[in-house]
Each structure stands twice: as structure tokens, then as C-alpha cells.
Scaffold this motif. Structure first.
Motif, PDB file in Angstrom:
ATOM      1  N   MET A   1      36.789  30.675  38.065  1.00 37.64           N
ATOM      2  CA  MET A   1      36.821  29.304  38.689  1.00 37.64           C
ATOM      3  C   MET A   1      35.920  29.246  39.989  1.00 37.64           C
ATOM      4  N   ARG A   2      35.128  28.396  40.149  1.00 41.58           N
ATOM      5  CA  ARG A   2      34.888  27.948  41.381  1.00 41.58           C
ATOM      6  C   ARG A   2      35.653  26.837  41.985  1.00 41.58           C
ATOM      7  N   MET A   3      36.349  27.207  43.342  1.00 41.68           N
ATOM      8  CA  MET A   3      37.391  26.243  43.671  1.00 41.68           C
ATOM      9  C   MET A   3      37.075  24.826  44.361  1.00 41.68           C
ATOM     10  N   GLU A   4      36.121  24.781  44.808  1.00 43.29           N
ATOM     11  CA  GLU A   4      35.474  23.663  45.538  1.00 43.29           C
ATOM     12  C   GLU A   4      35.259  22.735  44.576  1.00 43.29           C
ATOM     13  N   THR A   5      34.796  22.975  43.355  1.00 44.63           N
ATOM     14  CA  THR A   5      34.547  21.574  42.547  1.00 44.63           C
ATOM     15  C   THR A   5      36.062  20.823  42.034  1.00 44.63           C
ATOM     16  N   PRO A   6      36.803  21.640  41.162  1.00 47.63           N
ATOM     17  CA  PRO A   6      36.729  23.027  40.778  1.00 47.63           C
ATOM     18  C   PRO A   6      36.119  22.994  39.202  1.00 47.63           C
ATOM     19  N   ALA A   7      35.809  24.072  39.082  1.00 52.12           N
ATOM     20  CA  ALA A   7      34.943  24.146  37.566  1.00 52.12           C
ATOM     21  C   ALA A   7      34.819  25.676  37.279  1.00 52.12           C
ATOM     22  N   MET A   8      34.695  26.112  35.961  1.00 54.22           N
ATOM     23  CA  MET A   8      34.519  27.247  35.512  1.00 54.22           C
ATOM     24  C   MET A   8      33.032  27.841  35.601  1.00 54.22           C
ATOM     25  N   VAL A   9      32.960  29.002  36.004  1.00 53.93           N
ATOM     26  CA  VAL A   9      31.835  29.527  36.374  1.00 53.93           C
ATOM     27  C   VAL A   9      31.245  30.314  34.828  1.00 53.93           C
ATOM     28  N   LEU A  10      30.391  30.054  34.146  1.00 53.87           N
ATOM     29  CA  LEU A  10      30.029  30.509  32.814  1.00 53.87           C
ATOM     30  C   LEU A  10      28.808  31.765  33.198  1.00 53.87           C
ATOM     31  N   ILE A  11      29.066  32.881  32.591  1.00 59.03           N
ATOM     32  CA  ILE A  11      28.149  34.004  32.732  1.00 59.03           C
ATOM     33  C   ILE A  11      27.599  34.130  31.102  1.00 59.03           C
ATOM     34  N   GLU A  12      26.532  34.003  30.825  1.00 59.85           N
ATOM     35  CA  GLU A  12      26.207  34.225  29.503  1.00 59.85           C
ATOM     36  C   GLU A  12      26.239  35.459  28.749  1.00 59.85           C
ATOM     37  N   GLU A  13      26.123  36.454  29.325  1.00 63.23           N
ATOM     38  CA  GLU A  13      26.311  37.929  28.774  1.00 63.23           C
ATOM     39  C   GLU A  13      27.697  38.234  28.859  1.00 63.23           C
ATOM     40  N   GLU A  14      28.411  38.499  27.946  1.00 66.05           N
ATOM     41  CA  GLU A  14      29.898  38.741  27.927  1.00 66.05           C
ATOM     42  C   GLU A  14      30.145  40.049  28.598  1.00 66.05           C
ATOM     43  N   HIS A  15      29.309  41.123  28.463  1.00 67.14           N
ATOM     44  CA  HIS A  15      29.823  42.374  29.109  1.00 67.14           C
ATOM     45  C   HIS A  15      29.401  42.319  30.583  1.00 67.14           C
ATOM     46  N   ILE A  16      28.504  41.465  30.989  1.00 67.15           N
ATOM     47  CA  ILE A  16      28.417  41.202  32.534  1.00 67.15           C
ATOM     48  C   ILE A  16      29.485  40.214  33.071  1.00 67.15           C
ATOM     49  N   ALA A  17      30.129  39.340  32.416  1.00 65.37           N
ATOM     50  CA  ALA A  17      31.049  38.504  32.759  1.00 65.37           C
ATOM     51  C   ALA A  17      32.246  39.351  32.929  1.00 65.37           C
ATOM     52  N   GLU A  18      32.655  40.199  31.972  1.00 66.90           N
ATOM     53  CA  GLU A  18      33.878  41.148  31.937  1.00 66.90           C
ATOM     54  C   GLU A  18      33.516  42.144  33.054  1.00 66.90           C
ATOM     55  N   GLN A  19      32.418  42.613  33.627  1.00 63.47           N
ATOM     56  CA  GLN A  19      32.341  43.487  34.732  1.00 63.47           C
ATOM     57  C   GLN A  19      32.491  42.790  35.870  1.00 63.47           C
ATOM     58  N   VAL A  20      32.166  41.473  36.337  1.00 55.79           N
ATOM     59  CA  VAL A  20      32.263  40.637  37.238  1.00 55.79           C
ATOM     60  C   VAL A  20      33.981  40.442  37.328  1.00 55.79           C
ATOM     61  N   ILE A  21      34.484  40.065  36.285  1.00 56.70           N
ATOM     62  CA  ILE A  21      36.003  39.988  36.311  1.00 56.70           C
ATOM     63  C   ILE A  21      36.639  41.018  36.860  1.00 56.70           C
ATOM     64  N   GLN A  22      36.215  42.219  36.290  1.00 58.27           N
ATOM     65  CA  GLN A  22      36.922  43.488  36.593  1.00 58.27           C
ATOM     66  C   GLN A  22      36.622  43.620  38.139  1.00 58.27           C
ATOM     67  N   ARG A  23      35.714  43.475  38.645  1.00 60.07           N
ATOM     68  CA  ARG A  23      35.202  43.752  40.134  1.00 60.07           C
ATOM     69  C   ARG A  23      36.081  42.667  40.904  1.00 60.07           C
ATOM     70  N   MET A  24      36.241  41.441  40.441  1.00 53.81           N
ATOM     71  CA  MET A  24      37.034  40.425  41.213  1.00 53.81           C
ATOM     72  C   MET A  24      38.603  40.801  41.221  1.00 53.81           C
ATOM     73  N   LEU A  25      39.155  41.478  40.154  1.00 54.20           N
ATOM     74  CA  LEU A  25      40.447  42.138  40.120  1.00 54.20           C
ATOM     75  C   LEU A  25      40.658  43.046  40.895  1.00 54.20           C
ATOM     76  N   ASP A  26      39.558  44.138  40.945  1.00 60.16           N
ATOM     77  CA  ASP A  26      39.728  45.150  41.911  1.00 60.16           C
ATOM     78  C   ASP A  26      39.767  44.758  43.329  1.00 60.16           C
ATOM     79  N   HIS A  27      39.195  43.778  43.699  1.00 60.25           N
ATOM     80  CA  HIS A  27      39.127  43.505  44.982  1.00 60.25           C
ATOM     81  C   HIS A  27      40.020  42.312  45.461  1.00 60.25           C
ATOM     82  N   GLY A  28      41.155  42.201  44.633  1.00 59.52           N
ATOM     83  CA  GLY A  28      42.340  41.182  44.937  1.00 59.52           C
ATOM     84  C   GLY A  28      41.897  39.636  44.975  1.00 59.52           C
ATOM     85  N   CYS A  29      41.041  39.140  44.104  1.00 60.72           N
ATOM     86  CA  CYS A  29      40.849  37.825  44.284  1.00 60.72           C
ATOM     87  C   CYS A  29      41.900  36.970  43.503  1.00 60.72           C
ATOM     88  N   THR A  30      41.941  35.709  43.964  1.00 59.34           N
ATOM     89  CA  THR A  30      42.997  34.969  43.676  1.00 59.34           C
ATOM     90  C   THR A  30      43.201  34.746  42.350  1.00 59.34           C
TER      91      THR A  30
END
Length: 263
Positions: A224-253
Motif C-alpha cells: 500500500m502507498r499510504m499517501e493516497t492510499p492505494a495498492m501498488v501493483l507489481i506486474e511480475e509475481e516473483h518480483i512482487a514477492e521479493q519486494v514484500i519479503q524485503r519490506m518484511l525484513d526491514h520492518g515496514c508497517t
């Protein structure tokens, strides 16, 4: 995701007992609105014999507040037979593979790839080759997690298989390359290469406060992009999953399921 250099380990003495390493399935059964919880419990005990090991009180406590029940770790023929029996008794049921939400996001694409290559289980003749192909790409622990979920086997047992396949029971070159081609056809190289995430890096670094993970269901998130708020769509699923993993690893909200209320 390249496998770090391993120390030499003694091979574990483990001989698989089954002729196949089958894909495990789950059956979801929905509550019939016209039946009471007690009626459900009695019916389910007749339909699914393993439940007879539990007392009625234990089952009532387990099912009382649920509108659906999931029975996991079933072989394909067992799962299909359970679905047939349940539907004959007027319940709604569905068959599914094990839920990949049990795995870290970074491993889910590889798990699905394995399922596409071997939808009904890994033949024993190819099991060691599958291990060796993936062994070159993953750590022992990650490989054990994936194979454990795919086969329904305890991770400790899979680790024994991994050590043995990497040392003693090495497959022939011909079989190794045949299995590798089968996995490559389902995207092995794309899923195991180090993806370029530079255009998304701000989500867990400089602009971390502007993004969050919205929990759609247990251990599944949308960005989610909080300013809007709106979902951020990443077309390639395996890229989206790696981004989510990085966000989890870095303690994102993380926003829980109740955060978003639709009108």
C-alpha cells in the motif's frame, strides 16, 4: 539466492520408505447452514476416519467457531475420495494444494514452480536429481522447507535426503540434466536469479514511511502507498514477492485485515 559454500558433512543414513514422494493436498469443507455443530462433528467423524482419534468434546471445541474446516496432508487419491464422500452427504468441499503462505515470500515462486513440474508428486527415480538441481541454488534449510511442504514430509527427514543426495546417492548426469530441463521449463532460472529490485528499494529504505503491507489474509500481503492510499501493483509475481519479503525484513508497517473498510 545463490547457495553459500557448504562445509563437508557426513551423509545421513536415511532410506525413503515410499516408492514416490507425492504432492500433498488439502480438502476444505464448508459448514452446512442447516446442520448443528454436533451434527457436523458426527458426520465428519464418519467421513474422515482420522477424526475418530479425537473425542467429540475436542472436535466441538475445534469446530464450534469455524465456518469451514481444512484437512491437510492428504495424498491425491485420499483427498479426492474425501471430497466425493463429503459432497454425497450434502457438504460443499474443494480440493487444493498445500498453501504456500507457510513459506517465506522469497521461496513461494520456487515452490509453485516445483508443483507445476511435478503436480502429482516427484517419482523416486527423480527425487535425488531434483534435490541436486535445487541444492545448487538454495540453502539446505530453504530447500528442506520447500520439499517438506511439497511432499508432506518432515523437514528433518528431507534434510537427511538432501545430505544423502549431495554426497552418496548422486544421480547420473543424464538424469540430472533431464530434471534440470524440466524445472527450467517452469522458470527455474528466472526464479533463482538475483532480481534487480533497485526501482522498488525506496519502499523499505528512504520512503519506508510512505509504504505499508496490508494483510489480505494470514501471511499474505498487498503493498500500500499510504499517501493516497492505494495498492501498488507489481506486474511480475516473483518480483512482487521479493519486494514484500524485503519490506518484511526491514520492518515496514503491517496493516491488519480490519484496517480497510469498504463502503
Amino acid at each position: 539466492m545463490t547457495n553459500p559454500e557448504r562445509n563437508n558433512r557426513p551423509a545421513a543414513a536415511h532410506v525413503p520408505q515410499e516408492a514416490r514422494y507425492p504432492r500433498c493436498y488439502a480438502v476444505k469443507i464448508e459448514r452446512a447452514p442447516e446442520k448443528s455443530v454436533a451434527q457436523h462433528v458426527m458426520a465428519l467423524k464418519r467421513l474422515h476416519p482420522p477424526l475418530t482419534k479425537l473425542t467429540n468434546a475436542e472436535l466441538l471445541d475445534r469446530f464450534e467457531n469455524s465456518d469451514e474446516w481444512i484437512f491437510e496432508g492428504l495424498l491425491k487419491n485420499e483427498a479426492e475420495a474425501l471430497v466425493r464422500r463429503v459432497e454425497e452427504k450434502g457438504f460443499r468441499a474443494s480440493l487444493s494444494n498445500f498453501d504456500d503462505s507457510r513459506l517465506p515470500y522469497a521461496l513461494r515462486g520456487i515452490y509453485r514452480m516445483l508443483g507445476k513440474a511435478y503436480p502429482f508428486g516427484i517419482p523416486e527415480s527423480e527425487y535425488a536429481a531434483v534435490i541436486l538441481v535445487l541444492y545448487k541454488q538454495l540453502s539446505d534449510r530453504n530447500l528442506a522447507e520447500i520439499l517438506s511442504l511439497h511432499t508432506g514430509t518432515e523437514a528433518a527427514s528431507v534434510l537427511n535426503d538432501i545430505y544423502k543426495s549431495a554426497t552418496i546417492s548422486r544421480p547420473s548426469d543424464e538424469l540430472f540434466y533431464s530434471v534440470r530441463e524440466k524445472l527450467e521449463a517452469q522458470g527455474l532460472d528466472r526464479l533463482t536469479e538475483e532480481a534487480d529490485l533497485s526501482e522498488f528499494e525506496e519502499m523499505w529504505t528512504t520512503d519506508k514511511h510512505q509504504y505499508a503491507l496490508y494483510e489480505i489474509e494470514s501471511n499474505r500481503y498487498a503493498i500500500m502507498r499510504m499517501e493516497t492510499p492505494a495498492m501498488v501493483l507489481i506486474e511480475e509475481e516473483h518480483i512482487a514477492e521479493q519486494v514484500i519479503q524485503r519490506m518484511l525484513d526491514h520492518g515496514c508497517t503491517i496493516l491488519d485485515k480490519n484496517w480497510m473498510e469498504w463502503d
